[in-house]
Scaffold this active site. Sequence first.
Site, PDB file in Angstrom:
ATOM      1  N   ASP A  54      -8.526 -22.448 -31.282  1.00  0.00           N
ATOM      2  CA  ASP A  54      -7.361 -22.696 -30.427  1.00  0.00           C
ATOM      3  C   ASP A  54      -6.242 -23.292 -31.284  1.00  0.00           C
ATOM      4  OD1 ASP A  54      -5.797 -22.969 -28.143  1.00  0.00           O
ATOM      5  OD2 ASP A  54      -7.116 -24.409 -27.144  1.00  0.00           O
TER       6      ASP A  54
ATOM      7  N   CYS B 241      -9.402 -19.535 -18.107  1.00  0.00           N
ATOM      8  CA  CYS B 241      -9.687 -20.972 -18.045  1.00  0.00           C
ATOM      9  C   CYS B 241      -8.766 -21.685 -17.044  1.00  0.00           C
ATOM     10  CB  CYS B 241      -9.498 -21.572 -19.433  1.00  0.00           C
ATOM     11  SG  CYS B 241     -10.386 -23.120 -19.618  1.00  0.00           S
TER      12      CYS B 241
HETATM   13  O1  LIG Z   1      -6.244 -26.029 -20.148  1.00  0.00           O
HETATM   14  C1  LIG Z   1      -6.176 -27.250 -20.244  1.00  0.00           C
HETATM   15  O2  LIG Z   1      -5.404 -27.901 -19.523  1.00  0.00           O
HETATM   16  C2  LIG Z   1      -7.017 -27.977 -21.237  1.00  0.00           C
HETATM   17  C3  LIG Z   1      -6.861 -29.347 -21.359  1.00  0.00           C
HETATM   18  C4  LIG Z   1      -7.621 -30.057 -22.268  1.00  0.00           C
HETATM   19  C5  LIG Z   1      -8.530 -29.395 -23.056  1.00  0.00           C
HETATM   20  C6  LIG Z   1      -8.686 -28.019 -22.952  1.00  0.00           C
HETATM   21  C7  LIG Z   1      -7.935 -27.285 -22.059  1.00  0.00           C
HETATM   22  N1  LIG Z   1      -8.047 -25.916 -21.971  1.00  0.00           N
HETATM   23  C8  LIG Z   1      -9.014 -25.199 -22.718  1.00  0.00           C
HETATM   24  C9  LIG Z   1      -8.938 -23.720 -22.736  1.00  0.00           C
HETATM   25  O3  LIG Z   1     -10.001 -23.094 -22.908  1.00  0.00           O
HETATM   26  C10 LIG Z   1      -7.641 -22.959 -22.704  1.00  0.00           C
HETATM   27  O4  LIG Z   1      -7.874 -21.699 -22.128  1.00  0.00           O
HETATM   28  C11 LIG Z   1      -7.168 -22.737 -24.130  1.00  0.00           C
HETATM   29  O5  LIG Z   1      -6.805 -23.970 -24.653  1.00  0.00           O
HETATM   30  C12 LIG Z   1      -5.963 -21.743 -24.201  1.00  0.00           C
HETATM   31  O6  LIG Z   1      -4.906 -22.145 -23.442  1.00  0.00           O
HETATM   32  P1  LIG Z   1      -3.509 -21.347 -23.420  1.00  0.00           P
HETATM   33  O7  LIG Z   1      -2.896 -21.446 -24.761  1.00  0.00           O
HETATM   34  O8  LIG Z   1      -2.748 -22.067 -22.367  1.00  0.00           O
HETATM   35  O9  LIG Z   1      -3.807 -19.927 -23.017  1.00  0.00           O
END
Ligand SMILES: O=C(O)c1ccccc1NCC(=O)[C@H](O)[C@H](O)COP(=O)(O)O
Length: 211
Positions: A128, A8
């Site tokens: 999440d 992502c």
């Molecule tokens: O990634 C972002 O900045 C974000 C901001 C607002 C809403 C969603 C967002 N990301 C969504 C995703 O699918 C991420 O991959 C997921 O939250 C996991 O993130 P991480 O813990 O950093 O791997």
Amino acid sequence: MSSKVKICGLRRPEDIETANLYRPDFIGFVFANSSRRITEEQAECLRAGLADGILAAGVFVNAPVREAARIAEKGIIDIIQLHGDEDEAYIRSLKTFTKKPVIKAVRVQSREQILEAEKLPCEYLLLDTYTKGQYGGSGKGFDLSLIPRLARPFFLAGGLSAENVQSALESSGAFAADVSSAVETEGYKDRDKVREFIRAVREQDSDTKNH
Ligand SMILES: O=C(O)c1ccccc1NCC(=O)[C@H](O)[C@H](O)COP(=O)(O)O
């Protein structure tokens, strides 16, 4: 069935090159307020360079229904990822404008909340981490023992990395692993970390088959 991978927060042409090289099943473009946010025009350009077979999810947080549907219907994304406080009425309304599949993110605080979310009219859930003041992409994990047995395929997200993704997939039974923070260096996607994450997921699959 083999586990799927979603990377992502892609935002540069080199991120698309990395995806085309290592072939995640899904990538995500963040349209919500975030350091990873990109504009519709940027997403359109990036999407044009994406290899066939990799599906693009558009990440929205409490966006107007018509805006999410319009971007989806324009062909910039294949899947709509709702990562805010969108409820059943929102999803039903969205589905009157587009037939694209919907992923509804749940920022997990309890088992009951996940069971309640399973009733939503969406194709996938995405579990999440709940982080106060932040909708996603925090890089923090949550207690996977809160996840009940689910009938619907779900994406697992929140603090996943090449080091922990195998055991997380195994213990949660997730359909796909979703990552952002752990495959970045100084806020940008890192080709080597993306490769290692995807390798870890695919290795988990071959380990499972050999047992
Ligand atoms: O990634 C972002 O900045 C974000 C901001 C607002 C809403 C969603 C967002 N990301 C969504 C995703 O699918 C991420 O991959 C997921 O939250 C996991 O993130 P991480 O813990 O950093 O791997």
